[in-house]
Design an enzyme around this catalytic site. Structure first.
Site, PDB file in Angstrom:
ATOM      1  N   ASP A  26       0.839  -1.202   0.000  1.00 56.65           N
ATOM      2  CA  ASP A  26       0.000   0.000   0.000  1.00 56.65           C
ATOM      3  C   ASP A  26       0.877   1.256   0.000  1.00 56.65           C
ATOM      4  OD1 ASP A  26      -2.181   1.923   0.780  1.00 56.65           O
ATOM      5  OD2 ASP A  26      -3.269   0.023   0.905  1.00 56.65           O
ATOM      6  N   SER A  79      -6.522   4.589  -1.871  1.00 56.59           N
ATOM      7  CA  SER A  79      -6.805   3.182  -1.616  1.00 56.59           C
ATOM      8  C   SER A  79      -8.183   2.755  -2.092  1.00 56.59           C
ATOM      9  CB  SER A  79      -6.724   2.892  -0.114  1.00 56.59           C
ATOM     10  OG  SER A  79      -5.409   3.032   0.336  1.00 56.59           O
ATOM     11  N   ASP A 169      -4.014  14.705   2.879  1.00 60.98           N
ATOM     12  CA  ASP A 169      -4.130  14.712   1.416  1.00 60.98           C
ATOM     13  C   ASP A 169      -3.627  16.039   0.862  1.00 60.98           C
ATOM     14  OD1 ASP A 169      -5.338  12.241   1.684  1.00 60.98           O
ATOM     15  OD2 ASP A 169      -7.333  13.118   1.862  1.00 60.98           O
ATOM     16  N   ARG A 283     -16.066   9.557  -0.139  1.00 63.76           N
ATOM     17  CA  ARG A 283     -15.406   8.258   0.083  1.00 63.76           C
ATOM     18  C   ARG A 283     -15.979   7.555   1.314  1.00 63.76           C
ATOM     19  NH1 ARG A 283      -8.998   6.567   0.160  1.00 63.76           N
ATOM     20  NH2 ARG A 283      -9.128   5.301   2.039  1.00 63.76           N
ATOM     21  N   LYS A 358      -5.976  -1.381   6.901  1.00 62.96           N
ATOM     22  CA  LYS A 358      -6.136  -1.714   5.476  1.00 62.96           C
ATOM     23  C   LYS A 358      -7.030  -2.934   5.282  1.00 62.96           C
ATOM     24  CE  LYS A 358      -3.333   1.547   4.179  1.00 62.96           C
ATOM     25  NZ  LYS A 358      -3.808   2.707   3.404  1.00 62.96           N
ATOM     26  N   ASP A 426       2.263   3.206   3.091  1.00 58.68           N
ATOM     27  CA  ASP A 426       1.235   4.244   3.067  1.00 58.68           C
ATOM     28  C   ASP A 426       1.059   4.919   4.419  1.00 58.68           C
ATOM     29  OD1 ASP A 426      -0.972   5.624   1.674  1.00 58.68           O
ATOM     30  OD2 ASP A 426      -2.089   4.749   3.333  1.00 58.68           O
ATOM     31  N   HIS A 430       2.224   8.738   5.371  1.00 59.37           N
ATOM     32  CA  HIS A 430       1.322   9.848   5.721  1.00 59.37           C
ATOM     33  C   HIS A 430       1.798  10.655   6.925  1.00 59.37           C
ATOM     34  CE1 HIS A 430      -1.944   9.342   2.945  1.00 59.37           C
ATOM     35  NE2 HIS A 430      -2.215   8.106   3.306  1.00 59.37           N
ATOM     36  N   ASP A 467      -1.133   0.011  -4.770  1.00 59.47           N
ATOM     37  CA  ASP A 467      -2.398   0.672  -5.135  1.00 59.47           C
ATOM     38  C   ASP A 467      -2.238   2.138  -5.516  1.00 59.47           C
ATOM     39  OD1 ASP A 467      -1.732   1.280  -2.499  1.00 59.47           O
ATOM     40  OD2 ASP A 467      -3.827   1.421  -1.849  1.00 59.47           O
ATOM     41  N   HIS A 468      -1.137   2.761  -5.129  1.00 60.72           N
ATOM     42  CA  HIS A 468      -0.849   4.171  -5.445  1.00 60.72           C
ATOM     43  C   HIS A 468       0.484   4.500  -4.791  1.00 60.72           C
ATOM     44  CE1 HIS A 468      -1.802   5.078  -1.298  1.00 60.72           C
ATOM     45  NE2 HIS A 468      -2.902   4.349  -1.449  1.00 60.72           N
ATOM     46  N   HIS A 498      -0.452  11.084  -0.805  1.00 59.76           N
ATOM     47  CA  HIS A 498      -0.112  10.135  -1.867  1.00 59.76           C
ATOM     48  C   HIS A 498       0.610  10.887  -2.987  1.00 59.76           C
ATOM     49  CE1 HIS A 498      -3.843   7.626  -0.529  1.00 59.76           C
ATOM     50  NE2 HIS A 498      -2.872   7.599   0.353  1.00 59.76           N
TER      51      HIS A 498
END
Ligand SMILES: O=C(O)[C@@H](CO)OP(=O)(O)O
Ligand SMILES: [Mn+2]
Ligand SMILES: [Mn+2]
Length: 551
Positions: A26, A79, A169, A283, A358, A426, A430, A467-468, A498
């Site tokens: 992730d 995600s 973000d 989301r 996750k 991930d 962050h 995934d990113h 991300h």
């Protein structure tokens, strides 16, 4: 598009009685920036590095923007859209885009959800709760403003906004500019419109997968009851003061809950019987728990103290199995014919595992935002409880435990497909803590080795991807030159979000017929192309409704 209900055998790749491993790292992007701020590049990663050297069995795919159904190629992946694509093999217009369309053509204001909340406009308050930024992962401020304008136009007398500050973000510290912007927008609405309460997204309201219900309880107390340890007469002052902390600065993600009061100390926007409540995040994962608190009569996760009878809607319906919430402003993406369902129909036994943070990614998002099983007898989902700390303080997270669970599942002989997600790149990414993230990536590389070695020993097949991006860039950069940016004191400005980077995908295993290589006619392939690829590894042909296989 009509979807195939049944899988067909692959023309050349035979079914295998050995397990097939699908492993998601992730937030592990393949970034062009290869300086020390790329935590993956800086980490010890002999295993994933070696995979790049295998001819025809390593490549990158797109994991952001329109390749995963987001409005534009300026949108980083995330995600939700990433696992939706990986699980379904389809590029689906995602929530962000569906809300944009519904606002642009006005249809959002014709639908049942809007009509339902409109009934509160003349005599009650309409509350908006959600993440305040332009990050585009969970929400966008312009969409919030679009709906508030719609409410004011349709006669709403009183609007209250309950803000969750971001800094995850979007860069830390931007909460101030977003509050300033929102206050300006509220002043222009022409009705009684104010910010009423708030707090940082990681500490207030936006928990996910029941990692820590206390987070939601804090939000309930602030938004609904008007109770919080910190009270201010202005939201801007609240955010500025709370960022200073008590001796130690606090980042936007972690601000404590606060309530805005009038001069007499009375909360300006508690939530009362008859009020309308809109969760403005599109989301799902971080809205499910707060939705339950507003919607369920029977509720034991914490003591709500007061349970107002509200007209409650989500921006979308967040859980298609639970039909939660029952009412929503914009219909969610319809994701059908997902790999999990097809594999269950084909009698394939599946094991899926991650840690709490996750867990829903490899189950709920993977299965097209459904919280249940397709065929319970064939599916085992294992959740390893995550620590409830900022993850730079425990950057190993549960990688070792997940590896053990994965190995056990592979060795058990019970599962044809084993699906794993490692959260570290991930979740530690962050935090913006470069050193912690480098360590986390080194550990994940070791864990990958253990899993691949297990598959090798069993004679199975494997696919490794992500995934990113996230850990692949830990510093904010100058737009034109890409040069790292530094604060006045010389410290690098951390990048907590991300990235736009593509992600690697590698295949292998002794069970894979020798000639199997990635084709070279899909240079623009994205995450959705991976689904058919692992179905092929399982011995099935590419379903007609899915993006083409990479092999
Ligand atoms: O933590 C989250 O909610 C998002 C970032 O907003 O990350 P991910 O998409 O990786 O879950
Ligand atoms: Mn992710
Ligand atoms: Mn993330």
């Amino acid at each position: 598009m009509p979807v195939d209900a049944q899988l067909k055998p692959h023309e050349t790749i035979p079914k295998t009685d050995k397990p097939v491993l699908v492993c998601i790292l992730d937030g592990w992007g393949e970034n062009e920036n290869k300086d020390k701020f790329n935590a993956i590049h800086s980490a010890e990663t002999p295993v994933t590095d070696a995979l790049k050297e295998v001819p025809g069995r390593w490549r990158t795919v797109r994991a952001h923007g329109t390749a995963v159904g987001l409005p534009s190629d300026a949108d980083m992946g995330n995600s939700e859209v990433g696992h939706n694509a990986l699980g379904s093999g389809q590029v689906i217009d995602q929530g962000a885009r569906l809300v944009d369309i519904a606002l642009e053509d006005g249809s959002a204001f014709e639908l049942d959800g809007w009509k339902y909340i409109s009934e509160s406009f003349s005599d009650n308050t309409v509350h908006f709760i959600g993440l305040l930024s332009d990050g585009g992962v969970h929400s966008r401020i312009d969409q919030l403003v679009g709906f508030m304008k719609g409410a004011a136009n349709d006669g709403a007398k009183r609007i209250r906004v309950h803000i969750l500050t971001d800094g995850r973000d979007v860069p830390d510290g931007t909460s101030i500019k977003f509050v300033e912007q929102l206050e300006k927008d509220l002043a222009e609405l022409g009705c009684d419109a104010k910010i009423a309460s708030g707090g940082g997204r990681m500490h207030v309201t936006m928990d996910r997968y029941e990692a820590d219900w206390k987070i939601v309880e804090r939000g309930w107390q602030a938004h609904v009851l008007g109770e919080a340890p910190h009270k201010f007469t202005s939201a801007l002052e609240a955010v500025k003061k709370l960022r200073e902390g008590d001796g130690k600065a606090v980042t936007d993600q972690w601000l404590p809950p606060f309530v805005v009061t009038d001069e007499d100390g009375k909360a300006v926007g508690t939530i009362e019987d008859g009020d309308a409540v809109v969760l403005f995040n599109f989301r799902a994962d971080r809205m499910v728990e707060i939705s339950k608190a507003f919607e369920y009569e029977e509720f034991n996760a914490f003591d709500r103290k007061r349970f107002p009878k509200t007209r409650f809607v989500g921006m979308m319906q967040y859980d298609g199995d639970l039909k939660l919430p029952a009412r929503f402003l914009v219909p969610p993406p319809a994701i059908s014919g997902v790999s999990g369902e097809l594999l269950a129909n084909a009698g394939v036994s599946t094991f899926a595992c991650s840690e709490t943070q996750k867990f829903g990614h490899v189950t709920f998002f993977w299965n097209g935002n459904r919280s249940g099983y397709f065929k319970e007898a064939l599916e085992t989902y294992v959740e390893i409880p995550s620590d409830a700390v900022p993850f730079n303080e425990a950057p190993d997270m549960k990688a070792r435990e997940i590896t053990e669970a994965g190995k056990e599942a592979l060795l058990s002989g019970k599962y044809q497909m084993v699906r794993i997600n490692f959260a570290n790149p991930d979740m530690v990414g962050h935090t913006g803590d470069l050193e912690a993230c480098v360590g986390a990536c080194s550990l994940v590389d070791k864990c990958v080795k253990e899993l691949l070695d297990t598959v090798e020993a069993l004679g199975g097949r494997w696919l490794l991807t992500a995934d990113h991006g996230n850990a692949d860039d830990m510093v904010q950069r100058a737009k034109k030159t890409n040069a790292p940016l530094f604060a006045e004191d010389g410290s690098p400005l951390p990048l907590t979000s991300h990235t736009l980077a593509p992600v690697p995908v590698a295949i292998g295993g002794p069970g894979l017929p020798e000639g199997i290589k990635f084709r070279d006619d899909l240079p623009n392939a994205g995450l959705a192309n991976i689904t058919a690829t692992y179905l092929n590894l399982l011995g099935f042909a590419t379903p007609s409704h899915m993006e083409p296989s990479l092999i």
